[in-house]
Design a protein around this motif. Structure first.
Motif, PDB file in Angstrom:
ATOM      1  N   PRO A  58       0.457 -63.885   3.788  1.00 29.40           N
ATOM      2  CA  PRO A  58       0.573 -62.911   2.711  1.00 29.40           C
ATOM      3  C   PRO A  58       0.810 -61.483   3.242  1.00 29.40           C
ATOM      4  N   ASN A  59       0.589 -61.288   4.530  1.00 29.77           N
ATOM      5  CA  ASN A  59       0.765 -59.975   5.158  1.00 29.77           C
ATOM      6  C   ASN A  59       0.882 -60.252   6.656  1.00 29.77           C
ATOM      7  N   ARG A  60       1.552 -59.357   7.399  1.00 26.15           N
ATOM      8  CA  ARG A  60       1.676 -59.650   8.834  1.00 26.15           C
ATOM      9  C   ARG A  60       0.428 -59.258   9.638  1.00 26.15           C
ATOM     10  N   ARG A  61      -0.454 -58.463   8.991  1.00 23.41           N
ATOM     11  CA  ARG A  61      -1.746 -58.139   9.624  1.00 23.41           C
ATOM     12  C   ARG A  61      -2.836 -58.700   8.708  1.00 23.41           C
ATOM     13  N   SER A  93      -2.424 -60.508  14.100  1.00 18.56           N
ATOM     14  CA  SER A  93      -1.075 -60.005  13.881  1.00 18.56           C
ATOM     15  C   SER A  93      -0.185 -61.241  13.895  1.00 18.56           C
ATOM     16  N   ILE A  94       0.539 -61.440  12.817  1.00 16.00           N
ATOM     17  CA  ILE A  94       1.463 -62.583  12.789  1.00 16.00           C
ATOM     18  C   ILE A  94       2.862 -62.004  12.993  1.00 16.00           C
ATOM     19  N   GLY A  95       3.303 -61.983  14.224  1.00 16.78           N
ATOM     20  CA  GLY A  95       4.630 -61.436  14.534  1.00 16.78           C
ATOM     21  C   GLY A  95       4.726 -59.943  14.273  1.00 16.78           C
ATOM     22  N   ASP A  96       3.594 -59.245  14.283  1.00 15.79           N
ATOM     23  CA  ASP A  96       3.626 -57.791  14.065  1.00 15.79           C
ATOM     24  C   ASP A  96       3.301 -57.129  15.412  1.00 15.79           C
ATOM     25  N   TYR A  97       2.095 -56.561  15.577  1.00 14.87           N
ATOM     26  CA  TYR A  97       1.818 -55.932  16.872  1.00 14.87           C
ATOM     27  C   TYR A  97       1.562 -57.000  17.938  1.00 14.87           C
ATOM     28  N   PHE A  98       1.657 -56.567  19.199  1.00 15.81           N
ATOM     29  CA  PHE A  98       1.326 -57.483  20.304  1.00 15.81           C
ATOM     30  C   PHE A  98       0.331 -56.780  21.233  1.00 15.81           C
ATOM     31  N   LEU A 226       6.465 -70.129  20.965  1.00 12.08           N
ATOM     32  CA  LEU A 226       6.333 -70.020  19.501  1.00 12.08           C
ATOM     33  C   LEU A 226       7.465 -69.139  18.976  1.00 12.08           C
ATOM     34  N   PRO A 227       7.797 -69.280  17.697  1.00 15.03           N
ATOM     35  CA  PRO A 227       8.902 -68.464  17.182  1.00 15.03           C
ATOM     36  C   PRO A 227       8.551 -66.973  17.116  1.00 15.03           C
ATOM     37  N   LEU A 228       7.225 -66.653  17.057  1.00 14.05           N
ATOM     38  CA  LEU A 228       6.796 -65.254  16.934  1.00 14.05           C
ATOM     39  C   LEU A 228       5.796 -64.932  18.034  1.00 14.05           C
ATOM     40  N   LEU A 229       5.734 -63.666  18.448  1.00 15.53           N
ATOM     41  CA  LEU A 229       4.655 -63.234  19.339  1.00 15.53           C
ATOM     42  C   LEU A 229       3.541 -62.713  18.440  1.00 15.53           C
ATOM     43  N   SER A 230       2.365 -63.332  18.497  1.00 13.06           N
ATOM     44  CA  SER A 230       1.287 -62.979  17.571  1.00 13.06           C
ATOM     45  C   SER A 230      -0.004 -62.702  18.324  1.00 13.06           C
ATOM     46  N   VAL A 231      -1.013 -62.208  17.611  1.00 16.30           N
ATOM     47  CA  VAL A 231      -2.328 -61.966  18.216  1.00 16.30           C
ATOM     48  C   VAL A 231      -3.390 -62.621  17.347  1.00 16.30           C
ATOM     49  N   ASP A 232      -4.332 -63.278  18.025  1.00 17.89           N
ATOM     50  CA  ASP A 232      -5.460 -63.922  17.342  1.00 17.89           C
ATOM     51  C   ASP A 232      -6.730 -63.420  18.023  1.00 17.89           C
ATOM     52  N   ALA A 233      -7.540 -62.631  17.313  1.00 20.11           N
ATOM     53  CA  ALA A 233      -8.757 -62.099  17.938  1.00 20.11           C
ATOM     54  C   ALA A 233      -9.984 -62.546  17.150  1.00 20.11           C
ATOM     55  N   GLY A 234     -11.084 -62.803  17.861  1.00 11.25           N
ATOM     56  CA  GLY A 234     -12.269 -63.290  17.166  1.00 11.25           C
ATOM     57  C   GLY A 234     -13.558 -62.853  17.833  1.00 11.25           C
ATOM     58  N   ALA A 235     -14.531 -62.443  17.003  1.00  6.26           N
ATOM     59  CA  ALA A 235     -15.833 -62.008  17.517  1.00  6.26           C
ATOM     60  C   ALA A 235     -16.929 -62.556  16.611  1.00  6.26           C
TER      61      ALA A 235
END
Ligand code: GLY
Length: 433
Positions: A58-61, A93-98, A226-235
């Motif tokens: 629904p949003n890239r972030r 970030s789904i294909g937004d920032y890296f 992957l088709p996009l460069l993405s970020v997955d962060a978790g705490a």
């Protein structure tokens, strides 16, 4: 207490929404359309298809707080910081920032939003690993971090620590960078080279501040891009609470306070520290799994729950207290988190009923198992339970190995695991013939 878990929750979501992230709802612990995974084990697991490009976010972030269960470290529950259930604060970030923006955001959150004492922060980055020779060391992240931290607090490590995923057998994964909080020299081994890679407990991992989602791991062990460069962060909220409240363990934070009030009214917490922690952690996991429609059983996620519940019941038995404590801790869990998870209240009756019935059905197995165990001890002239005896308990009574290990430990004995596994494999091979 400097900041409560609820304040941490609000501050985290506030920070990321102010930075353009859309808060999304959190998912059930039962994965949807994902045969690679038994139970949701991370914030990214329910939204994997955004990373592969199979569905449109629904949003890239994005950000949220996701309930998670991980049992791979179950043996460590009882130490100051391992849990099987935790609430993961996630930003994506789904294909937004890296890397650059991700690390900048992480730094701002730690330093400005939460006000961590920066002199106590170290980070780790992927330093390359011959196990995955095609993935180069993450020199870029090292360089970005060096804008904020001295080089000696940027530690390159191998794939076991700094390559994350997939959440399941196959799927999106990538090198990651993790943030550690130094709890102080006196909390650890005291060695001069102690650092985030040391297991002594001084350095607490508080945040996987970015898995740089770049690869897809296939069943045959190969990676594709992957088709996009993405970020997955978790705490985990619990680990952040541990660090920010300067508690002596995760169980001394406000997250666990209502549970320890119940447990502390029945047992001496100092004398039975490990059991108390196991009761608190496993009861929380039980409550959330049942509320999400998982019931104890013989296979798959049902068996995961059964093992957890039976471990609670074993400790209750070893402590010699009334098993009704399980229901009371479950109630305290429901009350303390109902505000964020109304389904806990909705399913409270069911949770109590399932705990009651598992308690009754396990009581018979446990008393038979303990009688058999006593016979084993009686005939044994060493302090090792043979693999054959452990296998017999498993095969004839359905007694899981970890319970045999726990009972053995409570009597200063150990179990011959390798002989047990040989017998188990032999049985499996025979049944395949
Ligand atoms: N998904 C990143 C982590 O669980 O550490």
């Amino acid at each position: 207490m400097r900041v409560t878990a609820n304040e941490i929750r609000k501050m985290f979501l506030g920070f990321f929404t102010q930075n353009g992230h859309k808060e999304i709802g959190n998912a059930s612990l039962v994965p949807k359309n994902d045969p690679t995974l038994l139970i949701i084990n991370s914030g990214m697991a329910p939204i994997k298809s955004f990373f592969t490009g199979e569905s449109i976010p629904p949003n890239r972030r994005l950000c949220n707080i996701q309930r998670c269960v991980r049992t791979n470290d179950i043996e460590n529950v009882g130490d100051p910081h391992h849990l099987t259930f935790f609430e993961m604060m996630g930003n994506w970030s789904i294909g937004d920032y890296f890397k650059k923006e991700s690390i900048r955001l992480s730094w701002n959150l730690i330093k400005d939003a939460f006000g961590f004492d920066i002199s106590k922060i170290s980070v780790t980055v992927f330093g390359g690993d011959e196990k995955i020779p095609n993935v180069p060391p993450d020199v870029e992240s090292m360089e970005i971090w060096s804008n904020f931290l001295p080089d000696e607090r940027i530690v390159p490590l191998g794939a076991d620590s700094n390559f994350w995923g997939p959440a399941g057998d196959t799927g999106p994964c990538g090198p990651c960078t993790e943030v550690f909080y130094d709890r102080g020299l006196e909390k650890g081994c005291g060695k001069s080279d102690c650092g985030p890679e040391c297991e002594c407990g001084r350095f607490l991992e508080i945040w996987n501040a970015g898995v740089f989602m770049q690869y897809y791991l296939h069943e045959d062990g190969s990676f594709s891009n992957l088709p996009l460069l993405s970020v997955d962060a978790g705490a985990g909220i619990e680990r952040f609470s541990f660090a920010l409240q300067e508690a002596s363990s995760i169980y001394e934070t406000d997250v666990f306070l209502p549970l320890f009030q119940v447990i502390g009214s029945k047992i001496n917490l100092n004398e039975h520290e490990r059991s108390a922690r196991i009761l608190a952690d496993h009861a929380r996991t039980t409550v959330f799994m049942i509320a999400d429609g998982i019931f104890p059983g013989k296979t798959k996620r049902e068996y995961v729950l059964r093992r957890i519940m039976r471990r609670v019941l074993l400790h209750v038995n070893l402590l010699g207290i009334d098993s009704a404590i399980f229901l009371e801790i479950a109630k305290a869990t429901t009350q303390s988190l109902a505000h964020h998870y109304p389904l806990l209240i909705k399913n409270n009756g069911l949770t109590q009923e399932i705990i009651r019935s598992e308690t009754i059905s396990f009581a018979k197995v446990l008393s038979k198992g303990l009688r058999e165990f006593d016979k084993i001890v009686f005939k044994s002239d060493s302090n090792v339970v043979s693999g054959e005896d452990a296998f017999k308990l498993h095969d004839t009574l359905g007694f899981p190995l970890e319970l045999t290990k726990e009972i053995a430990e409570s009597r200063n004995m150990s179990v011959n695991i390798s002989d047990y596994l040989t017998l188990l494999n032999e049985q499996r091979n025979k049944s395949r013939l």
